[in-house]
Design an enzyme around this catalytic site. Structure first.
Site, short mmCIF file in Angstrom:
data_model
loop_
_atom_site.label_atom_id
_atom_site.label_comp_id
_atom_site.label_asym_id
_atom_site.label_seq_id
_atom_site.Cartn_x
_atom_site.Cartn_y
_atom_site.Cartn_z
N SER A 71 0.81 -1.23 0.00
CA SER A 71 0.00 0.00 0.00
C SER A 71 0.84 1.27 0.00
O SER A 71 0.31 2.35 -0.29
CB SER A 71 -0.94 0.01 1.20
OG SER A 71 -0.22 0.17 2.41
N LYS A 142 0.98 4.78 6.81
CA LYS A 142 0.41 5.61 5.75
C LYS A 142 1.13 6.97 5.75
O LYS A 142 1.91 7.28 6.64
CB LYS A 142 -1.10 5.83 5.97
CG LYS A 142 -1.94 4.57 6.05
CD LYS A 142 -1.99 3.79 4.74
CE LYS A 142 -2.78 2.51 4.88
NZ LYS A 142 -2.69 1.66 3.67
#
Length: 257
Positions: A71, A142
């Protein structure tokens, strides 16, 4: 005379070479086993002390973190072991736009953490804290795109994310990815963060939790630390630098963010 001398010679104990061990074989074997046990004890003790030291450092200073998914490609790749700076926000600092962070997603990305055996969970947590296994299902990595007070919108006429009305060019995105195929227009509450993965097409991030309690926002208090280095494999050794993508973004009050 000769016979008497021979008898005397035969009756005299033989002399052993200097430094030889005259103990019975069983005694020598027992001593050897004791030495081996002591050596293994010392090795075990040293290993326990080293593990405790590393765990202490991991808890309070720098924590290894194994990247479990793609990701955050291309910035972070599957199998990378990054080093999370746990002091980055400890003394009055706060996450900034562009920072890559590790956070506990309980209550934001994960509403109910999975149940697990306490002992197994403790051992697994210790192994994860040392970067030996994949992180817990509640831990995520993230990039910060919006901080408290920011209005984050996607997308502008050029297909770019806007922060406080300023279009952001994101050089860290995976080639071929659009900034977002999911439209959104949100204002980040104070004390919270809006986070997204660099591989936007394969990242479950704040966008995927817009309809959940909290609206996909990550509380600042849930941030574990900032990813500052890639420590493994050796071919990937590098620092994770903050990009200048948000350099021209102004905070709602008018100051540069």
């Amino acid at each position: 005379m000769d016979t008497q001398a021979q008898q005397t010679e035969r009756g005299r104990p033989s002399e052993s070479p200097a430094g030889s061990d005259e103990r019975p074989r069983s005694a020598r074997l027992s001593g050897l086993l004791d030495t081996v046990r002591l050596s293994w004890y010392r090795v075990g003790l040293l290993s326990a002390v080293c593990a405790a030291f590393v765990l202490l450092v991991s808890t309070f200073l720098v924590q290894p973190f194994l990247i479990p998914s793609g990701s955050m490609e291309p910035t972070l790749q599957v199998g990378d072991r990054v080093l999370v700076n746990k002091l980055a926000y400890r003394f009055g600092g706060a996450p900034e736009r562009g920072d890559v962070i590790v956070f506990d997603g309980t209550g934001s990305f994960v509403q109910e953490p999975p149940r697990e055996n306490p002992v197994t969970g403790l051992l697994y947590g210790a192994a994860a804290a040392l970067g030996l296994v994949e992180p817990a299902e509640t831990d995520f990595v993230k990039r910060v795109v919006g901080v408290g007070g920011d209005r984050v919108v996607c997308c502008d006429g050029g297909g770019r994310v806007e922060v406080n009305g300023r279009a952001v060019s994101e050089p860290y995105l995976r080639p071929g990815d659009a900034p977002s195929r999911v439209p959104f227009d949100i204002v980040v509450p104070q004390g919270s963060l809006w986070v997204m993965g660099d591989h936007r097409a394969a990242s479950r991030d704040s966008r995927d939790h817009l309809g959940d309690p909290g609206g996909g926002m990550v509380p600042v208090g849930k941030v574990v630390g900032r990813v500052d280095w890639i420590g493994w494999p050796p071919a990937r050794w590098t620092t994770v630098r903050q990009p200048d993508a948000f350099r021209d973004v102004r905070s709602p009050g008018g100051a540069h963010g």
